[in-house]
Design a protein around this motif. Sequence first.
Motif, PDB file in Angstrom:
ATOM      1  N   SER A 239      58.925   8.785  66.721  1.00 34.35           N
ATOM      2  CA  SER A 239      60.175   9.118  66.029  1.00 34.35           C
ATOM      3  C   SER A 239      60.960   7.858  65.677  1.00 34.35           C
ATOM      4  O   SER A 239      61.521   7.750  64.581  1.00 34.35           O
ATOM      5  N   LYS A 240      60.970   6.899  66.594  1.00 32.53           N
ATOM      6  CA  LYS A 240      61.699   5.648  66.350  1.00 32.53           C
ATOM      7  C   LYS A 240      61.067   4.863  65.207  1.00 32.53           C
ATOM      8  O   LYS A 240      61.765   4.398  64.294  1.00 32.53           O
ATOM      9  N   LEU A 241      59.736   4.713  65.237  1.00 35.05           N
ATOM     10  CA  LEU A 241      59.052   3.969  64.187  1.00 35.05           C
ATOM     11  C   LEU A 241      59.174   4.668  62.842  1.00 35.05           C
ATOM     12  O   LEU A 241      59.356   4.022  61.803  1.00 35.05           O
ATOM     13  N   ASN A 242      59.070   5.990  62.852  1.00 33.02           N
ATOM     14  CA  ASN A 242      59.209   6.758  61.618  1.00 33.02           C
ATOM     15  C   ASN A 242      60.592   6.569  61.020  1.00 33.02           C
ATOM     16  O   ASN A 242      60.744   6.389  59.802  1.00 33.02           O
ATOM     17  N   ARG A 243      61.603   6.582  61.873  1.00 31.04           N
ATOM     18  CA  ARG A 243      62.984   6.413  61.410  1.00 31.04           C
ATOM     19  C   ARG A 243      63.244   4.999  60.915  1.00 31.04           C
ATOM     20  O   ARG A 243      63.812   4.792  59.832  1.00 31.04           O
ATOM     21  N   ASN A 244      62.802   3.999  61.689  1.00 28.23           N
ATOM     22  CA  ASN A 244      63.086   2.608  61.342  1.00 28.23           C
ATOM     23  C   ASN A 244      62.341   2.131  60.110  1.00 28.23           C
ATOM     24  O   ASN A 244      62.782   1.186  59.441  1.00 28.23           O
ATOM     25  N   ASN A 245      61.207   2.751  59.798  1.00 29.10           N
ATOM     26  CA  ASN A 245      60.387   2.290  58.676  1.00 29.10           C
ATOM     27  C   ASN A 245      60.488   3.175  57.442  1.00 29.10           C
ATOM     28  O   ASN A 245      59.649   3.086  56.541  1.00 29.10           O
ATOM     29  N   GLN A 246      61.525   3.995  57.387  1.00 28.47           N
ATOM     30  CA  GLN A 246      61.716   4.827  56.202  1.00 28.47           C
ATOM     31  C   GLN A 246      61.872   4.000  54.935  1.00 28.47           C
ATOM     32  O   GLN A 246      61.529   4.440  53.841  1.00 28.47           O
ATOM     33  N   HIS A 247      62.377   2.768  55.084  1.00 29.38           N
ATOM     34  CA  HIS A 247      62.555   1.912  53.908  1.00 29.38           C
ATOM     35  C   HIS A 247      61.221   1.598  53.230  1.00 29.38           C
ATOM     36  O   HIS A 247      61.189   1.221  52.048  1.00 29.38           O
ATOM     37  N   LYS A 248      60.121   1.762  53.948  1.00 32.43           N
ATOM     38  CA  LYS A 248      58.810   1.552  53.349  1.00 32.43           C
ATOM     39  C   LYS A 248      58.286   2.806  52.660  1.00 32.43           C
ATOM     40  O   LYS A 248      57.444   2.717  51.767  1.00 32.43           O
ATOM     41  N   MET A 249      58.753   3.956  53.111  1.00 31.89           N
ATOM     42  CA  MET A 249      58.150   5.220  52.698  1.00 31.89           C
ATOM     43  C   MET A 249      58.905   5.931  51.575  1.00 31.89           C
ATOM     44  O   MET A 249      58.386   6.870  50.982  1.00 31.89           O
ATOM     45  N   ILE A 250      60.127   5.489  51.294  1.00 33.44           N
ATOM     46  CA  ILE A 250      60.913   6.123  50.241  1.00 33.44           C
ATOM     47  C   ILE A 250      61.015   5.171  49.049  1.00 33.44           C
ATOM     48  O   ILE A 250      60.813   3.963  49.199  1.00 33.44           O
ATOM     49  N   PRO A 251      61.304   5.689  47.858  1.00 31.78           N
ATOM     50  CA  PRO A 251      61.433   4.820  46.686  1.00 31.78           C
ATOM     51  C   PRO A 251      62.503   3.755  46.883  1.00 31.78           C
ATOM     52  O   PRO A 251      63.425   3.927  47.673  1.00 31.78           O
ATOM     53  N   ILE A 252      62.366   2.654  46.157  1.00 30.61           N
ATOM     54  CA  ILE A 252      63.341   1.570  46.234  1.00 30.61           C
ATOM     55  C   ILE A 252      64.722   2.095  45.849  1.00 30.61           C
ATOM     56  O   ILE A 252      64.882   2.744  44.812  1.00 30.61           O
ATOM     57  N   PRO A 253      65.739   1.847  46.677  1.00 29.33           N
ATOM     58  CA  PRO A 253      67.098   2.311  46.352  1.00 29.33           C
ATOM     59  C   PRO A 253      67.594   1.678  45.052  1.00 29.33           C
ATOM     60  O   PRO A 253      67.415   0.479  44.823  1.00 29.33           O
ATOM     61  N   ILE A 254      68.172   2.491  44.220  1.00 27.00           N
ATOM     62  CA  ILE A 254      68.718   2.017  42.950  1.00 27.00           C
ATOM     63  C   ILE A 254      70.206   2.337  42.907  1.00 27.00           C
ATOM     64  O   ILE A 254      70.625   3.464  43.199  1.00 27.00           O
ATOM     65  N   CYS A 255      70.999   1.349  42.565  1.00 26.67           N
ATOM     66  CA  CYS A 255      72.438   1.572  42.414  1.00 26.67           C
ATOM     67  C   CYS A 255      72.677   2.197  41.039  1.00 26.67           C
ATOM     68  O   CYS A 255      72.562   1.531  40.006  1.00 26.67           O
ATOM     69  N   GLU A 256      72.971   3.479  41.020  1.00 26.97           N
ATOM     70  CA  GLU A 256      73.198   4.182  39.757  1.00 26.97           C
ATOM     71  C   GLU A 256      74.650   3.967  39.305  1.00 26.97           C
ATOM     72  O   GLU A 256      75.598   4.244  40.067  1.00 26.97           O
ATOM     73  N   ILE A 257      74.808   3.479  38.102  1.00 22.05           N
ATOM     74  CA  ILE A 257      76.139   3.195  37.565  1.00 22.05           C
ATOM     75  C   ILE A 257      76.722   4.453  36.928  1.00 22.05           C
ATOM     76  O   ILE A 257      76.075   5.088  36.089  1.00 22.05           O
TER      77      ILE A 257
END
Length: 262
Positions: A239-257
Motif C-alpha cells: 500500500s505504501k509503495l503503491n501510494r508513493n509511486n502514483q506519480h509514475k502510474m498516472i498521466p503527467i500533471p498538466i496545469c490547465e489555464i
Amino acid sequence: MQTEKVIDHIVNWLKDYANNAKVNGFVIGISGGIDSAVTSILCAKTGLEVLCIEMPIHQPKSHVSRGQEHIKQLKKDFPNVKNSLVDLTPVFDQFKAEVSIIEKQATVDMALANTRARLRMTTLYYYAGLHGLLVAGTGNKIEDFGIGFYTKYGDGGVDLNPIADLMKSEIYDLAKVLGVSNSIIKAAPSDGLFGDERSDETQIGASYPELEWAMTMKENGNTAKDFEGRKREVFELFSKLNRNNQHKMIPIPICEIPKSLK
C-alpha cells in the motif's frame, strides 16, 4: 490461465500494433532476466524484425552470460532476430565524473541507478529511430501498476508493453511454454541497476508472490486491519509503495489555464 491462447493473443496484438504504426518491428533491451526473455520471444513470434540489445553497465557476469545465452537461442529459433552489444560502462563512468556527488551515499546510489536505466532508454530509442522500430517494454503488472518498481523515463519509457497485464507468476507460466532457459527461470529477479547481484526482493522487502497476494487483496477492498503478522506487513508495504509511486502510474500533471485567462 490459458497460457497458449494468451501467447497467441499477445503475438497478434503486437503484430497488429506494429502494422498499424507502419513500423518494421521491435527493439528490446536484454537483461538476462525472465521478463525481457519472455517479451523478446513474444516479439520474435510476430515474424517482424526484432533487435535485441545488450547494454551492460558494470553488470555482474551472471546477468551478462544469461542474456547472451538467451540471445543465442533466440537467433537460432527465429531468423528475424538480430542483436547488438552497446557497452554503456564508459558513458556511465564519464557521466559520474562530470556530475556533483556530495549527497548521502544512498541518495547518490539511487540517482545513479536511475541514470543507468535512462541511458539504456536513450540507447533503445536511438536504434528504434535508426531502424523504424518500436521500443518494447518488459515491466509486469506488479512492477508497472502495483508498486511502481521501475525508473520513470528509464525502463518505464517505452512505446508499448505486451506483458504489463500479467502477474510475475503468469510470466513464469509463459516462460515455460515459450522455452525460456532454466538458468533464466531459476535466477532471482533483479533489475540490475546497481552493478551487483542484489535481487528485487532484497530491494522491495517482499517477494513477488507476496506482492501479488497484496495487490489482489487491495483490489478486493481489504485493508491492513484485516491481516496480522507477515501478511499485514506485506499489505502495508504494498500500500505504501503503491501510494508513493502514483506519480509514475498516472498521466503527467498538466496545469490547465482557465479560459477566462486566455
